[in-house]
Motif scaffolding. Structure first.
Motif, mmCIF file in Angstrom:
data_model
loop_
_atom_site.group_PDB
_atom_site.id
_atom_site.type_symbol
_atom_site.label_atom_id
_atom_site.label_comp_id
_atom_site.label_asym_id
_atom_site.label_seq_id
_atom_site.Cartn_x
_atom_site.Cartn_y
_atom_site.Cartn_z
ATOM 1 N N THR A 135 0.611 -1.115 0.022
ATOM 2 C CA THR A 135 -0.015 0.058 -0.023
ATOM 3 C C THR A 135 0.944 1.256 0.061
ATOM 4 N N ALA A 136 0.202 2.316 -0.434
ATOM 5 C CA ALA A 136 0.996 3.666 -0.646
ATOM 6 C C ALA A 136 0.002 4.770 -0.368
ATOM 7 N N ILE A 137 0.493 5.798 0.197
ATOM 8 C CA ILE A 137 -0.415 6.890 0.426
ATOM 9 C C ILE A 137 0.154 8.210 -0.303
ATOM 10 N N PRO A 138 -0.616 8.309 -1.431
ATOM 11 C CA PRO A 138 -0.494 9.607 -2.233
ATOM 12 C C PRO A 138 -0.881 10.871 -1.803
ATOM 13 N N LEU A 139 -0.221 11.952 -1.747
ATOM 14 C CA LEU A 139 -0.562 13.159 -1.516
ATOM 15 C C LEU A 139 -0.911 14.102 -2.790
ATOM 16 N N ARG A 140 -1.657 15.101 -2.685
ATOM 17 C CA ARG A 140 -1.900 15.955 -3.954
ATOM 18 C C ARG A 140 -1.963 17.292 -3.828
ATOM 19 N N ILE A 141 -1.283 17.966 -4.582
ATOM 20 C CA ILE A 141 -1.656 19.448 -4.870
ATOM 21 C C ILE A 141 -1.396 19.853 -6.246
ATOM 22 N N GLY A 142 -2.552 20.609 -6.952
ATOM 23 C CA GLY A 142 -2.370 20.630 -8.140
ATOM 24 C C GLY A 142 -3.518 21.633 -8.682
ATOM 25 N N TYR A 143 -3.793 21.768 -10.059
ATOM 26 C CA TYR A 143 -4.860 22.560 -10.427
ATOM 27 C C TYR A 143 -5.902 21.617 -11.274
ATOM 28 N N ARG A 144 -7.215 21.835 -11.056
ATOM 29 C CA ARG A 144 -8.434 21.276 -11.641
ATOM 30 C C ARG A 144 -9.261 22.145 -12.306
ATOM 31 N N TYR A 145 -9.391 21.819 -13.619
ATOM 32 C CA TYR A 145 -10.532 22.591 -14.414
ATOM 33 C C TYR A 145 -11.707 21.625 -14.330
ATOM 34 N N GLN A 146 -12.890 22.326 -13.739
ATOM 35 C CA GLN A 146 -14.128 21.513 -13.961
ATOM 36 C C GLN A 146 -15.165 22.550 -13.883
ATOM 37 N N LYS A 147 -15.954 22.380 -15.042
ATOM 38 C CA LYS A 147 -17.204 23.345 -15.108
ATOM 39 C C LYS A 147 -18.580 23.022 -14.143
ATOM 40 N N PRO A 148 -18.948 24.008 -13.488
ATOM 41 C CA PRO A 148 -20.180 23.761 -12.668
ATOM 42 C C PRO A 148 -21.181 23.047 -13.363
ATOM 43 N N GLU A 149 -21.386 23.283 -14.624
ATOM 44 C CA GLU A 149 -22.622 22.476 -15.335
ATOM 45 C C GLU A 149 -22.040 21.331 -15.925
ATOM 46 N N GLY A 150 -20.736 20.819 -15.968
ATOM 47 C CA GLY A 150 -20.366 19.702 -16.522
ATOM 48 C C GLY A 150 -19.771 19.989 -17.966
ATOM 49 N N GLY A 151 -19.024 18.804 -18.394
ATOM 50 C CA GLY A 151 -18.423 18.688 -19.637
ATOM 51 C C GLY A 151 -16.895 18.247 -19.412
ATOM 52 N N PHE A 152 -16.046 18.700 -20.237
ATOM 53 C CA PHE A 152 -14.511 18.491 -20.303
ATOM 54 C C PHE A 152 -14.094 18.624 -18.496
ATOM 55 N N PHE A 153 -13.461 17.513 -18.230
ATOM 56 C CA PHE A 153 -12.551 17.673 -16.906
ATOM 57 C C PHE A 153 -11.212 17.381 -17.163
ATOM 58 N N PHE A 154 -10.329 17.944 -16.465
ATOM 59 C CA PHE A 154 -8.963 18.060 -16.646
ATOM 60 C C PHE A 154 -8.221 18.409 -15.191
ATOM 61 N N ARG A 155 -7.224 17.882 -15.024
ATOM 62 C CA ARG A 155 -6.503 18.231 -13.750
ATOM 63 C C ARG A 155 -5.089 17.669 -13.871
ATOM 64 N N ILE A 156 -3.891 18.588 -13.129
ATOM 65 C CA ILE A 156 -2.769 18.178 -13.346
ATOM 66 C C ILE A 156 -2.334 18.309 -11.755
ATOM 67 N N GLY A 157 -1.273 17.581 -11.200
ATOM 68 C CA GLY A 157 -0.910 17.907 -9.997
ATOM 69 C C GLY A 157 0.385 17.132 -9.760
ATOM 70 N N TYR A 158 0.967 17.612 -8.632
ATOM 71 C CA TYR A 158 2.075 17.189 -7.807
ATOM 72 C C TYR A 158 1.723 16.031 -6.771
#
Length: 187
Positions: A135-158
């Motif tokens: 088992t591993a424990i990943p941490l995340r800090i990054g940017y997330r693009y998500q529209k409130p009404e839905g559609g294309f979803f994108f994220r990138i992170g460390y």
């Protein structure tokens, strides 16, 4: 300062900061109507890749809380030329902070997986294949693009990892250089 006073001071400080964040979110935001997302993650909290499903389970102002789970299947060859198909199931909790489409994403997860390797049998003097739970424990800090009404979803992170002392590992290890990118659809 006594230990009880330090803890009291710390709790008062945290409580004050939480109240100040609530005061910053006085402007009305459009609530997210598209709270669910399906996406492919390369790297990140899935390790190599993963197919994930996530949902926003709480939102207030600019703050949203998200939970996700996924599935990954990795191929591993051992020194005996045996091939294993090994599942990994990433779970993650993240907080999103931002307005409209753009968010800061901070969180952590748990990645239970099976790993294959070889061990030396001192009685037969042979290498034997073995599959172990890890088992591993990943941490995340990054940017997330998500529209409130839905559609294309994108994220990138460390996404650095802590590897827990289970399976064949006897102590905690840290993998500081890791990141991930995700593409999908929110609905």
């Amino acid at each position: 300062m006594k230990p009880q006073n330090k803890y009291s001071f710390f709790l008062i400080l945290v409580f004050t900061l939480l109240l100040s964040f609530d005061g910053l979110t006085q402007s009305k935001e459009d609530p997210f109507t598209a709270k669910k997302a399906i996406y492919l993650e390369l790297g990140g909290s899935s390790g190599v890749y993963g197919f994930n499903y996530g949902t926003i389970f709480h939102q207030k102002g600019k703050l949203k809380l998200n939970a996700s789970a996924g599935f990954s299947l990795l191929i591993r060859e051992t020194s005996n030329s045996s091939t294993f198909w090994l599942p990994a199931i990433p779970f993650e909790l993240t907080a999103l902070y931002g307005k409209s489409n753009h968010h800061l994403e901070i969180g952590f997860g748990v990645l239970p997986y099976l790993d294959a390797g070889s061990s030396f049998d001192s009685e037969t003097l042979e290498l034997k294949d073995k599959v172990v739970f890890d088992t591993a424990i990943p941490l995340r800090i990054g940017y997330r693009y998500q529209k409130p009404e839905g559609g294309f979803f994108f994220r990138i992170g460390y996404t650095p990892f802590f590897n827990a002392p289970v399976g064949s590992r006897e102590e905690w290890t840290f993998m500081p250089i890791f990141g991930g990118i995700s593409f999908g659809k929110s609905f």
